[in-house]
Motif scaffolding. Structure first.
Motif, mmCIF file in Angstrom:
data_model
loop_
_atom_site.group_PDB
_atom_site.id
_atom_site.type_symbol
_atom_site.label_atom_id
_atom_site.label_comp_id
_atom_site.label_asym_id
_atom_site.label_seq_id
_atom_site.Cartn_x
_atom_site.Cartn_y
_atom_site.Cartn_z
ATOM 1 N N THR A 1 46.976 47.797 79.254
ATOM 2 C CA THR A 1 48.165 47.526 80.071
ATOM 3 C C THR A 1 48.789 46.176 79.759
ATOM 4 N N SER A 2 47.977 45.147 79.562
ATOM 5 C CA SER A 2 48.511 43.791 79.446
ATOM 6 C C SER A 2 49.177 43.491 78.113
ATOM 7 N N SER A 3 49.086 44.391 77.153
ATOM 8 C CA SER A 3 49.849 44.219 75.919
ATOM 9 C C SER A 3 50.964 45.243 75.810
ATOM 10 N N ALA A 4 51.159 46.034 76.869
ATOM 11 C CA ALA A 4 52.134 47.128 76.819
ATOM 12 C C ALA A 4 53.226 46.961 77.861
ATOM 13 N N SER A 5 53.509 45.730 78.244
ATOM 14 C CA SER A 5 54.553 45.469 79.233
ATOM 15 C C SER A 5 55.906 45.358 78.540
ATOM 16 N N HIS B 1 50.675 59.561 84.962
ATOM 17 C CA HIS B 1 49.694 59.672 83.879
ATOM 18 C C HIS B 1 48.371 60.148 84.460
ATOM 19 N N THR B 2 47.878 61.274 83.984
ATOM 20 C CA THR B 2 46.646 61.848 84.518
ATOM 21 C C THR B 2 45.509 61.844 83.516
ATOM 22 N N ASP B 3 45.767 61.437 82.288
ATOM 23 C CA ASP B 3 44.734 61.433 81.254
ATOM 24 C C ASP B 3 44.024 60.082 81.221
ATOM 25 N N ASP B 4 43.175 59.890 80.231
ATOM 26 C CA ASP B 4 42.455 58.632 80.039
ATOM 27 C C ASP B 4 43.456 57.497 79.862
ATOM 28 N N PRO B 5 43.371 56.427 80.662
ATOM 29 C CA PRO B 5 44.318 55.301 80.507
ATOM 30 C C PRO B 5 44.255 54.659 79.126
ATOM 31 N N GLY B 6 43.103 54.755 78.471
ATOM 32 C CA GLY B 6 42.972 54.158 77.148
ATOM 33 C C GLY B 6 43.641 54.941 76.050
ATOM 34 N N GLN B 7 44.136 56.139 76.376
ATOM 35 C CA GLN B 7 44.764 56.993 75.366
ATOM 36 C C GLN B 7 46.233 57.242 75.675
ATOM 37 N N ALA B 8 46.879 56.310 76.339
ATOM 38 C CA ALA B 8 48.294 56.485 76.692
ATOM 39 C C ALA B 8 49.149 56.510 75.433
ATOM 40 N N SER B 9 50.062 57.459 75.376
ATOM 41 C CA SER B 9 50.957 57.587 74.221
ATOM 42 C C SER B 9 52.289 58.156 74.682
ATOM 43 N N VAL C 1 60.954 52.720 64.940
ATOM 44 C CA VAL C 1 59.989 52.258 63.936
ATOM 45 C C VAL C 1 58.618 51.993 64.545
ATOM 46 N N TRP C 2 58.559 51.862 65.868
ATOM 47 C CA TRP C 2 57.294 51.631 66.552
ATOM 48 C C TRP C 2 57.490 51.984 68.018
ATOM 49 N N HIS C 3 56.426 52.377 68.643
ATOM 50 C CA HIS C 3 56.477 52.597 70.086
ATOM 51 C C HIS C 3 55.118 52.254 70.670
ATOM 52 N N TYR C 4 55.087 51.942 71.934
ATOM 53 C CA TYR C 4 53.820 51.683 72.600
ATOM 54 C C TYR C 4 53.919 52.105 74.053
ATOM 55 N N SER C 5 52.772 52.377 74.637
ATOM 56 C CA SER C 5 52.704 52.840 76.017
ATOM 57 C C SER C 5 51.532 52.170 76.717
ATOM 58 N N GLY C 6 51.705 51.916 77.986
ATOM 59 C CA GLY C 6 50.630 51.367 78.804
ATOM 60 C C GLY C 6 50.642 52.017 80.172
ATOM 61 N N VAL C 7 49.493 52.027 80.811
ATOM 62 C CA VAL C 7 49.358 52.649 82.122
ATOM 63 C C VAL C 7 49.300 51.560 83.181
#
Length: 521
Positions: free
Chosen positions: A53-57, A289-297, A324-330
């Protein structure tokens, strides 16, 4: 509430006052505050620091203008007061940014926007940030990015930061003050043991470590509820609502220098931010988000949503194939049953003394208010730890690398101090590449000075493992910033991954592998 009692066992290998589980911004902020008061702290993180989460803000240090619409005055006031405190603490990492908001009368009337901006200007003291203003987008340069029908707008100021580096520098400061920081170390079990806790940890190699702690702080973010239930055997009193926020990165839009806050048709807002010199960052979404928080995409629908909403405004439209890039956080938000976009971003601290064993759980939070959260956590633990008066020392103490006045003298603003430090580097080491010097000042501040002290040329920085990335920086990462993998370096300690080829990325991984600290991922 009760916890299982630990069976009789040998004395634990390691005794501390506080065990913190979670190496995001809240855990590292609490570790820094406690360590600075002489408390024996051990922080464990199951992955890398700020890995989730803290790198996906959205990387904003802001009051949250849209939260005013939901009546979150307390949160907005607290966050606004923190903006310039954090700029003073970390002038290398945090900088002001002008936000431009085109006015869509179909979304919100102009009087509502003006009222919100007036509150935003006056809820907390401002020393450096300018007041909001109305804009004629037909004349203001900010209008060049927008379609010509957007003629009226508003501007206000907030801050930007490198979120992952903010986490790392809090951890570094905590370690320099005596805390133990163990990354890639998982908390497997928490058991009550007299007036404290016995924790069983496991490192990346599968080696166990038993820790005795007077207090446990649960700062596991999206895993906080699971940690209580599955590791400590405690039924949570609160429940988290996991909401995925996704961002996309595209090549820099023509003339993109300001940040933009765009009103989406679902009454949310989307940010368009200048990013890494050559790119534009667009976000965010709010998806359950209902899946593993570590696998957010990110889902394809989220990319389509962001493109569709910003294309209502942009003169040069974007499409999914521009990404060119994307990221996701829970985001671990407190569940209040409302719309995901409207769920509070404020935090709650819950202290349980389970038969005398204290456990503090952090629920929710946002990056801008991490320091006040940490101070409040210490205040809650004050009687348990027997601390003296809890002063606000972190507000006046720079993070590592932020002590620029020591080198360049007093400056009127933190922004001026950073500029003067860059000028100092360019004058003292004129052979240093300009882009590398600027990146180092933004990321490390004065921490780069020992690297350069005796250097007479680039050859004294070690081999250039990848463009702009020298061995001296990699060595610093391994020795001081818990770097193990190429991802740690290229996506969290920096964003060099956006600029490097696969071959250069492989060279970084190979260097780490040969120097004994590399792991995959």
């Amino acid at each position: 509430m009760s916890a299982p009692t630990a069976p009789s066992e040998p004395a634990p290998a390691l005794a501390v006052d506080v065990l913190i589980v979670g190496g995001g911004i809240n855990g590292c902020g609490i570790a820094r505050d406690l360590a600075g008061r002489g408390v024996r702290v051990l922080l464990c993180e199951q992955d890398d620091l700020a890995a989730h989460t803290s790198s996906a803000s959205s990387k904003l240090i802001h009051g949250g203008l849209r939260y005013l619409e939901y009546g979150e005055l307390r949160l907005v006031r607290k966050a606004l007061a923190e903006r310039e405190v954090l700029m003073r603490m970390a002038p290398h990492l945090i900088e002001p940014l002008r936000f431009v908001m085109p006015h869509d009368a179909a979304m919100r009337p102009a009087w509502m926007i003006r009222t919100g901006l007036w509150l935003y200007d006056h809820l907390a003291r401002r020393a450096w940030l300018p007041a909001s203003q109305a804009l004629d987008l037909a004349r203001d340069p900010a209008g060049a990015l927008l379609q010509p029908q957007w003629r009226q707008g508003f501007a206000y100021a907030d801050g930007w930061t490198d979120d992952a580096r903010l986490v790392v520098l809090n951890a570094l400061d905590a370690a320099q003050r005596g805390a133990q920081v163990r990354t890639r170390t998982r908390c497997e079990r928490l058991q009550r043991h007299g007036a404290g806790w016995i924790a069983t940890l496991t490192d990346a190699a599968g080696q166990p470590l038993t820790v005795q702690a007077r207090v446990v702080v649960n700062a596991a973010g999206p895993w906080a509820e699971r940690l209580l239930r599955e590791r400590a055997g405690l039924p949570p009193r609160r429940h988290l609502r996991l909401v995925r926020g996704s961002h996309i990165v595209v090549p820099r839009l023509p003339g993109h220098t300001d940040a933009y806050l765009l009103q989406a048709r679902d009454r949310r807002v989307v940010f368009v931010l200048p990013f890494e010199q050559r790119f534009s960052l667009i976000g965010t979404t709010d998806v359950e988000h209902t899946d593993d928080p570590g696998q957010a995409s990110i889902a394809p629908e989220e990319i389509d949503y962001l493109c569709r909403e910003v294309n209502r405004y942009l003169r040069t439209p974007i499409a999914a194939n521009d990404v060119v890039w994307h990221y996701s956080g829970v985001r671990p938000l407190l569940d209040d049953g409302g719309d995901a976009a409207a769920v509070t971003r404020d935090y709650r601290l819950e202290l349980d003394t389970v038969d005398g064993a204290a456990l503090l759980t952090v629920w929710g939070g946002k990056i801008t208010t991490y320091r006040t959260l940490a101070r409040e956590a210490v205040q809650r633990l004050q009687p348990v730890l027997g601390l003296a008066r809890v002063d606000d020392w972190t507000a006046h103490t720079p993070l590592p690398g932020g002590d620029m006045d020591r080198v360049v003298g007093p400056c009127a603003t933190p922004m001026a101090a950073r500029q003067r430090l860059l000028q100092h580097l360019r004058a003292r080491w004129p052979w240093l590449d300009a882009a590398t010097a600027a990146r180092w000042v933004r990321a490390y501040g004065t921490l780069v000075l020992p690297w350069l002290q005796d250097a007479r040329g680039a050859h004294d920085l070690g081999r250039e493992v990848a463009p702009g990335l020298y061995e001296v920086e990699l060595q610093h990462g391994v020795e001081h910033e818990w770097v193990h993998s190429a991802d740690d370096v290229l996506w969290r300690r920096s964003k060099l991954g956006l600029h490097l080829t696969p071959r250069a990325t492989a060279a970084v991984q190979d260097w780490l592998q040969r120097h004994g600290r590399a792991t995959l991922g």
